[in-house]
Design a protein around this motif. Structure first.
Motif, short mmCIF file in Angstrom:
data_model
loop_
_atom_site.label_atom_id
_atom_site.label_comp_id
_atom_site.label_asym_id
_atom_site.label_seq_id
_atom_site.Cartn_x
_atom_site.Cartn_y
_atom_site.Cartn_z
N ARG A 196 0.87 -1.18 0.00
CA ARG A 196 0.00 0.00 0.00
C ARG A 196 0.90 1.23 0.00
O ARG A 196 1.87 1.28 0.75
CB ARG A 196 -0.89 0.01 1.25
N PRO A 197 0.61 2.23 -0.83
CA PRO A 197 1.44 3.43 -0.87
C PRO A 197 1.52 4.12 0.48
O PRO A 197 0.52 4.21 1.20
CB PRO A 197 0.76 4.32 -1.90
N ALA A 198 2.72 4.60 0.82
CA ALA A 198 2.94 5.26 2.10
C ALA A 198 3.89 6.43 1.91
O ALA A 198 4.69 6.44 0.98
CB ALA A 198 3.54 4.26 3.10
N ILE A 199 3.79 7.40 2.82
CA ILE A 199 4.74 8.51 2.81
C ILE A 199 5.52 8.54 4.13
O ILE A 199 6.45 9.31 4.29
CB ILE A 199 4.06 9.87 2.51
N GLY A 200 5.15 7.66 5.05
CA GLY A 200 5.87 7.55 6.32
C GLY A 200 5.59 6.20 6.96
O GLY A 200 4.56 5.57 6.67
N LEU A 201 6.52 5.76 7.81
CA LEU A 201 6.37 4.49 8.51
C LEU A 201 7.22 4.54 9.77
O LEU A 201 8.37 5.00 9.73
CB LEU A 201 6.83 3.33 7.60
N ALA A 202 6.66 4.09 10.87
CA ALA A 202 7.38 4.09 12.15
C ALA A 202 7.60 2.65 12.63
O ALA A 202 6.79 1.77 12.34
CB ALA A 202 6.58 4.87 13.20
N ALA A 203 8.70 2.44 13.35
CA ALA A 203 9.05 1.09 13.81
C ALA A 203 7.93 0.37 14.58
O ALA A 203 7.74 -0.83 14.37
CB ALA A 203 10.34 1.14 14.64
N PRO A 204 7.17 1.07 15.44
CA PRO A 204 6.08 0.34 16.13
C PRO A 204 5.09 -0.30 15.18
O PRO A 204 4.44 -1.30 15.53
CB PRO A 204 5.41 1.44 16.97
N GLN A 205 4.98 0.21 13.95
CA GLN A 205 4.04 -0.36 12.98
C GLN A 205 4.50 -1.72 12.45
O GLN A 205 3.72 -2.43 11.85
CB GLN A 205 3.82 0.60 11.81
N ILE A 206 5.77 -2.05 12.68
CA ILE A 206 6.25 -3.39 12.32
C ILE A 206 6.58 -4.16 13.60
O ILE A 206 7.40 -5.07 13.60
CB ILE A 206 7.44 -3.36 11.32
N ASP A 207 5.93 -3.75 14.70
CA ASP A 207 6.05 -4.42 16.01
C ASP A 207 7.45 -4.32 16.59
O ASP A 207 7.93 -5.25 17.24
CB ASP A 207 5.58 -5.89 15.90
N VAL A 208 8.12 -3.19 16.35
CA VAL A 208 9.44 -2.92 16.95
C VAL A 208 9.25 -1.66 17.80
O VAL A 208 9.05 -0.57 17.26
CB VAL A 208 10.53 -2.70 15.88
N ALA A 209 9.29 -1.81 19.13
CA ALA A 209 9.01 -0.70 20.04
C ALA A 209 10.24 0.17 20.27
O ALA A 209 10.72 0.34 21.39
CB ALA A 209 8.46 -1.23 21.36
N ILE A 265 3.30 17.58 8.83
CA ILE A 265 2.17 16.73 9.24
C ILE A 265 2.60 15.27 9.28
O ILE A 265 2.31 14.54 10.23
CB ILE A 265 0.96 16.95 8.30
N VAL A 266 3.33 14.84 8.26
CA VAL A 266 3.76 13.43 8.18
C VAL A 266 4.67 13.08 9.37
O VAL A 266 4.49 12.05 10.01
CB VAL A 266 4.46 13.13 6.83
N ILE A 267 5.62 13.95 9.67
CA ILE A 267 6.54 13.62 10.76
C ILE A 267 5.80 13.60 12.11
O ILE A 267 6.09 12.77 12.97
CB ILE A 267 7.80 14.51 10.76
N GLN A 268 4.81 14.49 12.27
CA GLN A 268 4.02 14.46 13.51
C GLN A 268 3.22 13.16 13.61
O GLN A 268 3.11 12.57 14.69
CB GLN A 268 3.08 15.67 13.57
#
Length: 184
Positions: free
Chosen positions: A56-69, A149-152
């Protein structure tokens, strides 16, 4: 390479957990995770790769979203002047922000949230973020508009906050006072 199967969905407890600081200098394992986050975001914006890998297209992704806290995120987005903002960051934190707000007129979406949740998400119009890059360099980024907005949105993930937590439940499309409406 990360795939949609690696991304945890809304309701998973990791999405509501406050991520831990990454010890610096970063380990090779942490650098690989951060590189993978950025690679996913960049690849997901390439229609051929996205189709082939089912991204799915994305412009941001954070580690918790791949289960890495851990406090890591990647952003790959262009601003209103078509300048590219591509970051892979360890331990990002907002050190200052504008009083003025901004929001996306189309609302926000999230790879971890499968359904559309309509409503305006108030954000700061401008932020200054301090972080450490993949190369170990300390940076201070001054962002406005969509990149801000994306970084927030991604920093919220590091703090266990989802975008829809900011939406006015009684009046999701009530105009936000003194805010810049950003078309996307």
């Amino acid at each position: 390479m990360l795939t949609m199967e690696d991304i945890i969905r809304d309701g998973h407890p990791s999405l509501r957990t406050i991520a831990k600081e990454v010890p610096l200098p970063a380990s090779e394992e942490d650098k690989k995770i951060l590189k993978d986050l950025l690679e996913y975001v960049i690849s997901s914006q390439n229609p051929e790769i996205a189709y082939e890998k089912g991204l799915r297209p994305a412009i941001g992704l954070a580690a918790p979203q791949i289960d890495v806290a851990k406090r890591m995120l990647a952003v790959h987005v262009t601003d209103e002047k078509e300048n590219l903002h591509s970051y892979a960051l360890f331990n990002p934190r907002i050190i200052s922000h504008s009083v003025e707000k901004a929001y996306l007129t189309a609302g926000e979406g999230c790879l971890s949230v499968d359904e559309s949740i309509p409503g305006y998400v108030p954000r700061y119009a401008r932020v200054t973020v301090k972080a450490t890059t993949l190369e170990g360099e300390e940076v201070q980024l001054r962002l406005k508009g969509l990149p801000a907005i994306v970084i927030q949105h991604e920093i919220d993930h590091l703090n266990g906050v989802m975008f829809y937590d900011h939406i006015n439940k009684e009046a999701p499309f009530e105009p936000i006072e003194n805010a810049i409406a950003i078309e996307r």
